[in-house]
Motif scaffolding. Sequence first.
Motif, short mmCIF file in Angstrom:
data_model
loop_
_atom_site.label_atom_id
_atom_site.label_comp_id
_atom_site.label_asym_id
_atom_site.label_seq_id
_atom_site.Cartn_x
_atom_site.Cartn_y
_atom_site.Cartn_z
N LEU A 275 0.82 -1.21 0.00
CA LEU A 275 0.00 0.00 0.00
C LEU A 275 0.86 1.26 0.00
CD1 LEU A 275 -2.86 -0.87 2.52
CD2 LEU A 275 -2.97 -0.82 0.03
N ILE A 276 1.95 1.23 0.76
CA ILE A 276 2.82 2.41 0.81
C ILE A 276 3.48 2.65 -0.54
CG2 ILE A 276 5.01 3.26 1.78
CD1 ILE A 276 4.12 2.10 4.46
N LYS A 277 3.90 1.59 -1.21
CA LYS A 277 4.48 1.75 -2.55
C LYS A 277 3.45 2.32 -3.51
CE LYS A 277 7.04 -0.66 -6.17
NZ LYS A 277 6.29 0.05 -7.24
N GLN A 278 2.21 1.84 -3.39
CA GLN A 278 1.13 2.33 -4.25
C GLN A 278 0.90 3.82 -4.01
OE1 GLN A 278 -2.79 0.19 -4.30
NE2 GLN A 278 -3.54 2.12 -3.45
N ASP A 281 3.88 5.89 -5.40
CA ASP A 281 3.85 5.98 -6.86
C ASP A 281 2.79 6.98 -7.33
OD1 ASP A 281 5.85 4.12 -6.95
OD2 ASP A 281 4.53 2.42 -7.42
N LYS A 282 1.64 6.98 -6.62
CA LYS A 282 0.54 7.86 -7.00
C LYS A 282 0.86 9.31 -6.68
CE LYS A 282 -2.94 7.23 -4.49
NZ LYS A 282 -4.06 6.54 -3.85
N GLY A 283 1.42 9.55 -5.52
CA GLY A 283 1.93 10.87 -5.16
C GLY A 283 0.92 11.88 -4.69
N ASP A 284 -0.26 11.98 -5.34
CA ASP A 284 -1.20 13.06 -5.04
C ASP A 284 -2.50 12.56 -4.44
OD1 ASP A 284 -2.12 11.74 -7.24
OD2 ASP A 284 -2.60 13.54 -8.40
N GLY A 285 -2.49 11.37 -3.84
CA GLY A 285 -3.72 10.82 -3.29
C GLY A 285 -4.25 11.62 -2.10
N ASN A 286 -5.57 11.48 -1.84
CA ASN A 286 -6.20 12.19 -0.74
C ASN A 286 -6.45 11.28 0.46
OD1 ASN A 286 -7.39 14.63 0.33
ND2 ASN A 286 -9.39 13.63 0.13
N ASP A 287 -6.07 10.01 0.35
CA ASP A 287 -6.26 9.10 1.47
C ASP A 287 -5.28 9.44 2.60
OD1 ASP A 287 -3.82 6.94 1.06
OD2 ASP A 287 -4.57 7.76 -0.83
N MET A 289 -3.03 7.69 4.18
CA MET A 289 -1.64 7.26 4.00
C MET A 289 -0.89 8.18 3.05
SD MET A 289 0.89 5.47 4.78
CE MET A 289 0.02 4.48 5.99
N SER A 290 -1.54 8.64 1.98
CA SER A 290 -0.87 9.55 1.03
C SER A 290 -0.54 10.87 1.70
CB SER A 290 -1.76 9.78 -0.19
OG SER A 290 -1.91 8.58 -0.94
#
Length: 543
Positions: A275-278, A281-287, A289-290
Amino acid sequence: MTQDPSMTDLTAILFMLSAGFSLFTFLYSRRRSRSLGDLRGPASSSFWLGNEADIRYQNEVGDCEFMWMREYGSAWRRTGCLGTDRLMLADPKALKHILHSAGYHYSRTIDKAQFLRMATGNGIVVAEGQAHRRQRKVMNPAFSTHQIQSFLPLFHGTASKLVQKWKGVIAADPSGQPLVNVVGWFSRASLDIIGEAGFDFQFGSLDNLQNPLVIRSEKQIIDSTLYPSWYDLIFKETWKYIPGPLLEYVCHIPTREYRGFRSWLDNVRVFSRGLIKQSTDKGDGNDIMSVLLRANGSSNPKNKMTDDEMVDQIATFLSAGQGTTAKSLTWYFYAIAKHPEAQARIREEIALVRARAAGEEFTIAELDSMTYTLATLKESMRLDPIVWNFTRMANRDDILPLAFPITTKSGQQITSIPIKKGTPIDISPAVYNRLPDVWGEDANEWNPERFLDPLRGFKEASSNIGVFGSLMSFSTGTRGCIGWQFAVLEMQIIILALVENFEFSLPPQSEKTKIYRRPSRFMLPVPEGQEETWMGLHIKSLN
């Protein structure tokens, strides 16, 4: 429901007993230097277990604590395993001192810290002192009011999906009023929410009714914490004398409980790294963890969390964020099923707000305007706190102030308790939440009105210690639950969606349907003779 050790556990039993016996002489000698010696309290009921057996093996949460509170007041001495002296505490001024004023001078006891480490790793729940300050500082942006408000559509969407699932269950039942075990449903809904809000991951639990993560989590709690074996209780009492690096290896003891914890955490850590790698990679998530990863990346190097700490925050979210919310909802609907007049009043309040609402989904302001609904949630969490006790240990000599004087064995009335460094303290939200001096003479009764009338609500100003309704349900102070606003908002929206669409009632009471408040790690609903959580409610569609 006690667990008999199997032959495969013989090695572990011998190890535990040898450790206990080797330290017994030393521990026994410490009984004579009691700092709590003049405090009244219950007589030890077991040479080996003290009053620990009274608490751990009671039928329901509060069977012994409420009796002790009525006899001794808001603070008393009790005996732990191997004759250790413990202070049991529910006094609001003392709790405020320990959890607010001197928060970092009271750490978790070593056995409880290691237990949590086995369950959640080295996340924020386990961290102490500077490590806790550092982790909390990095995590604060992920739990800001603005961030939590962004999850409103997710909360509404999951609540609506649960409504449709239950309508399908009702449609398939000839009676039109099926008996539904709500525990599993709330666990699945909470897991779906924490998956998307926390990690942008879809567990799909409401579609997969046999979700292994839900089933395993429920079973793990009961197997590991409900009515533990006597030898394990004694063994844990010796943990404070085992060097820290060596203590971490207790998870490798080959019993079912310890194997379960080790397997759970190993699997969650593998899942977490993915999940952390995901998120990276995404960078701009609002969850969450991001946001947490971005906050950690921009922090001063001295304030950053390590990679392992980041991984273990996910285990913490899954354990604390999903389990406690689901159990709180379970007990809430049990309460309103017993009080149909409360259900009717909630529906009236929903209808009034719905009539002037800006859209189909309620806003924060509209949710906050439903004061009676909020009062029922507070009252349910007051009577049935999920985390019904926890422990702290004094890291220095101190004096605890008391809001309510207590009488000592020598007949003296005291308004403070001197304690020595190393004193273990049992903090009881279950008892505090029912103190008549705080909540009134009807403290054992369901009465949401107490949260609507400021003159009735609290009889003692110092009782205003909790983050939600002056309750201890989310703890408070430096170690108060960082996600309490997330949990309250999630529960509000699920409650409104379900009460608006369904009517809830209890089934005819029998041994198979009577619910007991079992004293596990969380306060679990378990019927007599069963070894799994169950809360069966009749559910009828209103439209």
